[in-house]
Design a protein around this motif. Structure first.
Motif, PDB file in Angstrom:
ATOM      1  N   ARG A 104      -2.336  11.030 -11.603  1.00  0.00           N
ATOM      2  CA  ARG A 104      -2.143  11.701 -12.884  1.00  0.00           C
ATOM      3  C   ARG A 104      -3.415  11.794 -13.703  1.00  0.00           C
ATOM      4  N   CYS A 105      -4.456  11.035 -13.365  1.00  0.00           N
ATOM      5  CA  CYS A 105      -5.584  11.053 -14.299  1.00  0.00           C
ATOM      6  C   CYS A 105      -6.955  11.288 -13.683  1.00  0.00           C
ATOM      7  N   THR A 106      -7.166  10.998 -12.401  1.00  0.00           N
ATOM      8  CA  THR A 106      -8.525  11.157 -11.877  1.00  0.00           C
ATOM      9  C   THR A 106      -8.880  12.623 -11.632  1.00  0.00           C
ATOM     10  N   GLN A 145      -9.376   6.120 -11.676  1.00  0.00           N
ATOM     11  CA  GLN A 145      -9.591   5.955 -13.124  1.00  0.00           C
ATOM     12  C   GLN A 145      -8.690   4.826 -13.630  1.00  0.00           C
ATOM     13  N   CYS A 146      -7.420   5.145 -13.948  1.00  0.00           N
ATOM     14  CA  CYS A 146      -6.546   4.059 -14.414  1.00  0.00           C
ATOM     15  C   CYS A 146      -6.185   3.127 -13.257  1.00  0.00           C
ATOM     16  N   GLY A 147      -6.226   3.644 -12.028  1.00  0.00           N
ATOM     17  CA  GLY A 147      -6.015   2.797 -10.858  1.00  0.00           C
ATOM     18  C   GLY A 147      -4.574   2.642 -10.422  1.00  0.00           C
ATOM     19  N   TYR A 148      -3.651   3.227 -11.190  1.00  0.00           N
ATOM     20  CA  TYR A 148      -2.248   2.991 -10.859  1.00  0.00           C
ATOM     21  C   TYR A 148      -1.898   3.551  -9.476  1.00  0.00           C
ATOM     22  N   CYS A 149      -2.416   4.730  -9.177  1.00  0.00           N
ATOM     23  CA  CYS A 149      -2.084   5.372  -7.898  1.00  0.00           C
ATOM     24  C   CYS A 149      -2.962   4.868  -6.761  1.00  0.00           C
ATOM     25  N   THR A 150      -4.053   4.146  -7.102  1.00  0.00           N
ATOM     26  CA  THR A 150      -5.117   3.892  -6.117  1.00  0.00           C
ATOM     27  C   THR A 150      -4.662   3.091  -4.893  1.00  0.00           C
TER      28      THR A 150
HETATM   29  S1  FES Z   1      -6.193   6.964 -11.176  1.00  0.00           S
HETATM   30 FE1  FES Z   1      -4.718   7.054 -12.755  1.00  0.00          FE
HETATM   31  S2  FES Z   1      -2.987   7.922 -11.773  1.00  0.00           S
HETATM   32 FE2  FES Z   1      -4.541   8.098 -10.327  1.00  0.00          FE
END
Ligand code: FES
Ligand SMILES: Cc1cc2nc3c(=O)[nH]c(=O)nc-3n(C[C@H](O)[C@H](O)[C@H](O)COP(=O)(O)OP(=O)(O)OC[C@H]3O[C@@H](n4cnc5c(N)ncnc54)[C@H](O)[C@@H]3O)c2cc1C
Ligand code: FES
Length: 498
Positions: A172-174, A113-118
């Protein structure tokens, strides 16, 4: 000694002018490889995961995922690193790159989603994708001996993907389901996949390194003799192995040392030898290497590893480091105490063997002199037939123990008497300890509910547990007693069902 250099995504680059304590994470980001993210800088989130070519267990090279935030870049002099950017195949000018299969699956299944962890998930997932013994069709039903997987069958995919490979990655978000879907959908690497083919050649040899920058020196000695000489001549030198304790101190407590001596690639610390009366495990083998090379041969260690941190941490962490910190809440000491292990301590003037039960002398103190290295851990044979490791922590995975208990019992098959009991405890005193009073309450007595209840009362009184933010003293004591009752229930249930 030549200039320190690292190969990142196939491109060689000098490590200078990075400071000697600079992490791989900061080095990569400084070079514009900002896919590798900093979430926590203490090994907890996996946003910084990258792949390193390391000696393999089933092939010459394994692509091992590690926390880039914990490893000094100087430790990778001469080594090969692949980041999330390097996994994709660049397209022709003006066209986008072709995604790597794990990137493709994450994208199409909504795993980002936000891609930070991707990028971190991508690297941890790619490491599992390239694991040579990942076998499609091997699901948890075939893996019923695994303590955790027997309860958690959904944690293995039909493609053999072990979801524990992602235990060190947080999102945190997906939500984790699409990420799991992606992991379970990846196939096998294509025959011409360059990283798959790379596994068939040896990884880069460790390079003797002396890297001095900004007041600090990173030293990788070329031999054990040299390492021991440095430790004798420079009492201020700090030993570094996997860096999973040390790296946290560098990042969070701004620890800076004038001289760090890396011992993690010394062959003398990386052996695994089976003798007639003991197994010797090199202090600098990573926990993942020990886990995979022993493959259940020491069941009590087999029970420990899945509960020790995350796969990402275990890919770097060593027994030498776990014992070297002298922490009272390290997870290996209770297990090694129950196994009656000894440590081989090496110094320039020779080696000595110290029983682990005599090693710890106080809070983070031991009999090890500053000029000594832990070279290996010896586990005597034969092993006790009944063993268990119970770790009580706030989270099931990737958490520090409130209390840890390891049992190794020899129960006579004929008369049911406990011939020998060894119990190691962590988290209930200033050092890891043996539960001597409980051992005495069990030995020579029948393995019955009555004996076990009396011994459990004894166990509740072992050590001097404290109240702290993890648990109250009362809770810790209660958990000690419960863990013996739990083991008794397991043995009687197994006896009924067999
Ligand atoms: S996609 Fe947002 S923290 Fe994993
Ligand atoms: C996110 C996270 C989760 C963790 N979870 C757990 C957990 O569940 N259980 C647990 O027990 N620990 C845990 N740890 C702590 C850490 O991973 C372990 O203590 C690990 O075994 C340390 O090994 P290392 O090789 O990385 O040590 P390093 O950081 O390299 O070294 C640690 C210390 O040991 C010394 N040392 C290293 N090797 C030797 C040697 N051969 N001889 C003498 N001294 C040596 C070093 O000088 C240093 O003082 C966790 C850490 C992190 C960051
Ligand atoms: S930044 Fe969180 S594990 Fe490295």
């Amino acid at each position: 000694m030549t200039e320190a250099r690292i190969t990142v995504n196939g491109q060689e680059a000098p490590i200078a002018p990075a400071a000697a304590h600079t992490t791989v994470l900061d080095f990569l980001r400084e070079r514009g490889l900002t896919g590798t993210k900093e979430g926590c800088a203490e090994g907890e989130c996996g946003a910084c995961s990258v792949l390193v070519a390391r000696p393999g267990v089933h092939k010459p090279t394994d692509w091992v995922a590690v926390n880039a935030c914990l490893v000094p870049v100087a430790a990778l002099d001469g080594q090969e690193v692949v980041t999330a950017e390097g996994l994709a195949t660049p397209g022709a000018p003006g066209t986008p790159p072709t995604l790597h299969p794990v990137q493709e699956e994450l994208a199409v299944r909504g795993g980002s989603q936000c891609g930070y962890c991707t990028p971190g998930f991508v690297c941890s997932m790619a490491s599992e994708y390239y694991r040579p013994d990942r076998v499609a069709g091997l699901d948890a039903a075939d893996d019923a001996d695994d303590v955790l997987d027997a309860d958690h069958r959904h944690e293995h995919g039909p493609n053999g993907f072990d979801l524990h490979a992602l235990s060190g990655n947080l999102c945190r978000c997906t939500g984790y389901r699409p990420i799991r879907d992606a992991a379970f959908a990846v196939g096998d690497p294509a025959a011409d996949d360059p990283l798959a083919r790379r596994r068939d050649q040896a990884p880069p040899e460790p390079v003797a390194t002396r890297y001095t920058q900004d007041g600090g020196t990173f030293l990788r000695p070329g031999s054990l003799a040299e390492a021991l000489r440095v430790l004798r001549e420079r009492p201020e030198a700090v030993v570094l192995s996997g860096g999973t304790d040390y790296g946290v101190e560098v990042n969070i407590r701004s620890r800076r040392e004038s001289c760090v001596v890396a011992v993690d690639r010394l062959p003398e610390l990386r052996g695994l030898r089976r003798e007639s009366d003991h197994i010797e495990i090199g202090a600098a083998l990573t926990l993942t290497e020990i886990e995979r090379r022993l493959d259940g041969e020491v069941p009590l260690l087999g029970a420990l590893f899945p509960q020790f941190a995350s796969r990402l941490i275990r890919n770097s962490a060593t027994l030498g480091g776990n014992l070297g910190t002298g922490s009272p809440i390290g997870d290996s000491p209770p297990v090694l105490l129950a196994l009656e292990a000894s440590l081989v301590l090496a110094a320039a003037d020779g080696e000595r063997v110290v029983p682990l039960a005599e090693y710890f002398t106080g809070y983070r103190q031991s009999v090890r002199r500053p000029d000594e290295l832990i070279r290996a851990v010896r586990i005597p044979l034969p092993q006790a037939p009944v063993t268990a490791f119970h770790k009580i922590a706030k989270r099931r995975f990737d958490d520090i123990s409130s209390v840890a208990v390891a049992f190794a019992l020899d129960i006579d098959a004929e008369d049911g008497a406990v011939r020998k009991a060894r119990i190691g405890l962590g988290g209930v005193a200033a050092t890891p300890i043996r539960a001597l009073a409980t051992e005495a309450a069990l030995e020579g007595r029948p393995w019955t509910a009555e004996t076990v209840e009396a011994a459990a009362r004894e166990l509740r009184g072992e050590g001097t547990p404290m109240d702290d933010h993890r648990a109250s003293a009362l809770y810790r004591s209660a958990m000690l007693g419960q863990s013996l009752l739990k083991l008794y229930t397991r043995t009687t249930t197994e006896a009924v069902s067999s």
